[in-house]
Write a protein that holds these residues in place. Structure first.
Motif, mmCIF file in Angstrom:
data_model
loop_
_atom_site.group_PDB
_atom_site.id
_atom_site.type_symbol
_atom_site.label_atom_id
_atom_site.label_comp_id
_atom_site.label_asym_id
_atom_site.label_seq_id
_atom_site.Cartn_x
_atom_site.Cartn_y
_atom_site.Cartn_z
ATOM 1 N N HIS A 2 0.829 -1.201 0.000
ATOM 2 C CA HIS A 2 0.000 0.000 0.000
ATOM 3 C C HIS A 2 0.872 1.262 0.000
ATOM 4 O O HIS A 2 0.590 2.209 -0.724
ATOM 5 C CB HIS A 2 -0.945 -0.005 1.195
ATOM 6 C CG HIS A 2 -1.709 1.265 1.355
ATOM 7 N ND1 HIS A 2 -2.726 1.620 0.499
ATOM 8 C CD2 HIS A 2 -1.582 2.275 2.239
ATOM 9 C CE1 HIS A 2 -3.192 2.808 0.864
ATOM 10 N NE2 HIS A 2 -2.512 3.217 1.914
ATOM 11 N N ASP A 3 1.935 1.263 0.809
ATOM 12 C CA ASP A 3 2.823 2.431 0.864
ATOM 13 C C ASP A 3 3.480 2.676 -0.483
ATOM 14 O O ASP A 3 3.648 3.810 -0.911
ATOM 15 C CB ASP A 3 3.890 2.245 1.933
ATOM 16 C CG ASP A 3 3.308 2.265 3.338
ATOM 17 O OD1 ASP A 3 2.230 2.851 3.531
ATOM 18 O OD2 ASP A 3 3.942 1.694 4.233
ATOM 19 N N LYS A 5 2.303 1.948 -3.520
ATOM 20 C CA LYS A 5 1.321 2.535 -4.429
ATOM 21 C C LYS A 5 1.018 3.986 -4.051
ATOM 22 O O LYS A 5 0.894 4.840 -4.924
ATOM 23 C CB LYS A 5 0.043 1.702 -4.444
ATOM 24 C CG LYS A 5 -0.940 2.155 -5.490
ATOM 25 C CD LYS A 5 -2.144 1.243 -5.572
ATOM 26 C CE LYS A 5 -3.125 1.758 -6.587
ATOM 27 N NZ LYS A 5 -4.335 0.969 -6.652
ATOM 28 N N SER A 6 0.924 4.256 -2.770
ATOM 29 C CA SER A 6 0.669 5.630 -2.319
ATOM 30 C C SER A 6 1.794 6.567 -2.743
ATOM 31 O O SER A 6 1.550 7.678 -3.196
ATOM 32 C CB SER A 6 0.529 5.678 -0.798
ATOM 33 O OG SER A 6 -0.600 4.963 -0.388
ATOM 34 N N ASP A 7 3.031 6.116 -2.584
ATOM 35 C CA ASP A 7 4.173 6.940 -2.988
ATOM 36 C C ASP A 7 4.084 7.279 -4.473
ATOM 37 O O ASP A 7 4.260 8.433 -4.869
ATOM 38 C CB ASP A 7 5.496 6.212 -2.722
ATOM 39 C CG ASP A 7 5.824 6.094 -1.246
ATOM 40 O OD1 ASP A 7 5.221 6.822 -0.429
ATOM 41 O OD2 ASP A 7 6.700 5.270 -0.911
ATOM 42 N N ALA A 9 1.412 7.216 -6.466
ATOM 43 C CA ALA A 9 0.227 8.020 -6.759
ATOM 44 C C ALA A 9 0.441 9.483 -6.410
ATOM 45 O O ALA A 9 -0.105 10.370 -7.065
ATOM 46 C CB ALA A 9 -0.985 7.466 -6.004
ATOM 47 N N GLU A 10 1.249 9.747 -5.398
ATOM 48 C CA GLU A 10 1.511 11.119 -4.974
ATOM 49 C C GLU A 10 2.725 11.715 -5.675
ATOM 50 O O GLU A 10 3.161 12.810 -5.341
ATOM 51 C CB GLU A 10 1.666 11.158 -3.457
ATOM 52 C CG GLU A 10 0.352 10.812 -2.750
ATOM 53 C CD GLU A 10 0.486 10.741 -1.244
ATOM 54 O OE1 GLU A 10 1.457 11.270 -0.686
ATOM 55 O OE2 GLU A 10 -0.409 10.134 -0.621
ATOM 56 N N ARG A 12 5.802 10.709 -5.621
ATOM 57 C CA ARG A 12 7.067 10.599 -4.865
ATOM 58 C C ARG A 12 7.819 9.348 -5.303
ATOM 59 O O ARG A 12 7.232 8.391 -5.790
ATOM 60 C CB ARG A 12 6.783 10.466 -3.368
ATOM 61 C CG ARG A 12 6.156 11.666 -2.739
ATOM 62 C CD ARG A 12 6.103 11.506 -1.225
ATOM 63 N NE ARG A 12 5.512 10.238 -0.823
ATOM 64 C CZ ARG A 12 4.347 10.135 -0.193
ATOM 65 N NH1 ARG A 12 3.643 11.201 0.081
ATOM 66 N NH2 ARG A 12 3.889 8.953 0.158
ATOM 67 N N GLU A 52 -4.287 7.275 -10.830
ATOM 68 C CA GLU A 52 -3.697 6.155 -10.096
ATOM 69 C C GLU A 52 -2.696 5.435 -10.980
ATOM 70 O O GLU A 52 -2.996 5.121 -12.137
ATOM 71 C CB GLU A 52 -4.768 5.152 -9.663
ATOM 72 C CG GLU A 52 -5.675 5.661 -8.581
ATOM 73 C CD GLU A 52 -6.569 4.555 -8.036
ATOM 74 O OE1 GLU A 52 -6.167 3.371 -8.061
ATOM 75 O OE2 GLU A 52 -7.672 4.890 -7.604
#
Length: 69
Positions: A2-3, A5-7, A9-10, A12, A52
């Motif tokens: 999850h981390d 994918k979040s990175d 998507a943002e 980073r 995404e």
């Protein structure tokens, strides 16, 4: 993951503990290392959901996955 994918998507770079880098000789394919012998290869796919990242997981396992990334 999850981390990871979040990175992405943002916009980073993935957090350093995940150790992401491109695979030499395999353009567009990346390596993700999360443990001493925990490896995955992946590539980006075309956008499926607006905003995404679309990650295509190719191989997940040990260092042996690099025989055919």
């Amino acid at each position: 993951m999850h981390d990871f994918k979040s990175d992405l998507a943002e916009g980073r770079q993935p957090r350093p503990g995940l150790r992401v880098k491109g695979i030499k000789g395999a353009p567009g394919i990346f390596e993700l290392t999360w443990a001493p012998d925990g490896r995955a290869t992946w590539s980006y796919g075309g956008e499926r959901f607006e905003g995404e990242p679309h990650i295509i997981w190719r191989r997940i396992g040990t260092h042996d996955i690099f025989k055919n990334p």
